[in-house]
Write an enzyme that holds these catalytic residues in place. Structure first.
Site, PDB file in Angstrom:
ATOM      1  N   ASP A  29      -5.586  -0.749   5.635  1.00 20.83           N
ATOM      2  CA  ASP A  29      -6.487  -1.163   6.720  1.00 20.83           C
ATOM      3  C   ASP A  29      -7.758  -0.321   6.746  1.00 20.83           C
ATOM      4  O   ASP A  29      -8.873  -0.839   6.842  1.00 20.83           O
ATOM      5  CB  ASP A  29      -5.785  -1.050   8.075  1.00 20.83           C
ATOM      6  N   ASP A  49       0.826  -1.231   0.000  1.00 20.25           N
ATOM      7  CA  ASP A  49       0.000   0.000   0.000  1.00 20.25           C
ATOM      8  C   ASP A  49       0.850   1.266   0.000  1.00 20.25           C
ATOM      9  O   ASP A  49       0.595   2.189  -0.767  1.00 20.25           O
ATOM     10  CB  ASP A  49      -1.052   0.001   1.130  1.00 20.25           C
ATOM     11  N   GLY A  60      -3.654  -6.207  18.487  1.00 21.39           N
ATOM     12  CA  GLY A  60      -2.281  -6.677  18.269  1.00 21.39           C
ATOM     13  C   GLY A  60      -2.213  -7.992  17.522  1.00 21.39           C
ATOM     14  O   GLY A  60      -1.205  -8.689  17.556  1.00 21.39           O
TER      15      GLY A  60
END
Ligand code: GLA
Length: 377
Positions: free
Chosen positions: A167, A31, A117
């Site tokens: 994301d 990305d 996480g």
């Protein structure tokens, strides 16, 4: 959520918003190189109950975090001002104001099933939930891609993580039953049907529970390495390189940069190949592409770890069609494409291998492509 909100703030929320986690099928670290990616949203979701405030106070509370309500004045928001989990949601309010939107305060209560996480984008889910809630509460009408980019801006400039747009785009723009083909440079997206169940397959997520932290400098160093390589090659971004250019890049670049470049170039090609298989409904053809992607992350990009390698090996050994680490790296989750009839055996093999190696018990679940961020009440 209404009841929980009332317990914290003593009143009713104006609405409830949902923002999912994501897994990236293929296209890792591409990305921020202007390249391609292919994520899906997963059913694990962050819920946000929110109520607009007129006094400029921003208050935040999460069921997942012990401690009092975080209470700030929106006029005091600046990068570095918040360093806890609240930096992600708070950063979105800052980013909206930085972009010139006249937004004020709100009471926010979060409850999430996205593991933190685990490489499943829990922070992007927090950010997008706030972006979508503010879009409604303040009547901004910004649209999904724009909200995603504001959420990315929050993570980059306010939370200090130099991530790309993968994301937030996935969380904001994914749809049920499809993978999202992102072309980051062009700013375009295509919903590509992805229905493993219809082909007798399952997408298994193996959360190794090795916590990754993208703020620790390793991610930034990889990004800097890619940008350095692309500058040395005289390119705007590594996106501009094709597999046929690799021998030339090899003669031009210092040896330490070549593996980074090779990963990005081959990974972009893997996204393109995966998309053409999915467009033709050949879901099982994704298997070898996933496995090749993992080898590239392990050997060239060097961001795998013993646990993710073992999960991939054990899954393949038990008959998975393909498997790879997903997300930023250094731990987190592995995805495996498995025949429905092999799913149990693959899960058992991975858990058994982890036990024998003395690792923590991994969390296993299968996912189907779910909805992106939206208002639900
Ligand atoms: C993290 C970052 C994303 C992307 C992935 C790797 O999830 O937040 O922007 O770079 O790592 O593909």
């Amino acid at each position: 959520m209404n009841e929980a909100f009332r317990r914290v703030y003593g009143t009713r929320p104006d609405g409830i918003w949902a923002a999912p986690g994501r897994v990236n099928l293929i296209g890792e670290h591409t990305d921020y190189n202007d390249g391609f990616a292919l994520p899906i949203a997963i059913p694990q979701t962050t819920l946000l109950a929110a109520r607009r405030r007129e006094d400029g106070r921003l208050r935040l509370h999460s069921s997942q975090v012990d401690g009092p309500v975080v209470d700030l004045a929106v006029t005091d928001l600046e990068p570095g001002a918040v360093t806890t989990w609240a930096a992600y949601p708070t950063g979105v309010v800052w980013a909206l104001r930085e972009a010139g939107h006249r937004v004020g305060g709100a009471d926010l209560h979060f409850d999430s099933t996205v593991p933190t996480g685990a490489g499943l984008s829990s922070s992007a889910a927090l950010e997008c939930a706030v972006a979508f809630a503010y879009d409604d509460l303040y009547g901004l009408g910004l649209g999904r891609p724009r909200l995603a980019l504001l959420a990315q801006r929050a993570e980059n400039a306010f939370a200090g993580v130099p991530c790309g747009a993968l994301d937030q785009m996935a969380v904001a723009c994914c749809t049920v039953g499809a993978a999202l083909h992102l072309d980051i440079r062009a700013g375009t997206q295509e919903q590509v049907p992805f229905a493993p169940e219809a082909r007798g397959l399952r997408l298994l997520v193996i959360d190794t529970r090795v916590k990754h932290d993208l703020g620790d400098g390793a991610y930034a160093a990889l990004r800097a390495g890619c940008e350095h390589a692309s500058a040395l090659l005289g390119l705007a971004a590594l996106r501009d390189l094709s597999p046929a250019d690799l021998p030339w890049a090899g003669r031009t670049l210092p040896a330490r940069l070549l593996p980074l470049v090779r990963h990005i170039v081959t990974e972009n090609a893997r996204v393109t190949e995966a998309v053409s298989h999915l467009r033709a409904g050949r879901v099982e053809e994704l298997g070898p592409i996933l496995t090749a992607g993992h080898a590239s992350l392990r050997d060239d990009y060097r961001i795998s770890c013993a646990e993710t390698d073992l999960a991939v090996e054990a899954a393949l050994g038990a008959g998975a069609l393909g498997a790879r680490m997903t997300g930023g790296g250094f731990g987190g989750s592995v995805i495996a494409l498995v025949g429905r009839d092999r799913a149990e055996a693959v899960g058992a093999a991975v858990s058994g291998a982890f036990r024998s190696a003395g690792y923590q018990e991994p969390h296993l679940f299968s996912v189907a492509p779910a909805a992106g961020a939206r208002r639900i009440a």
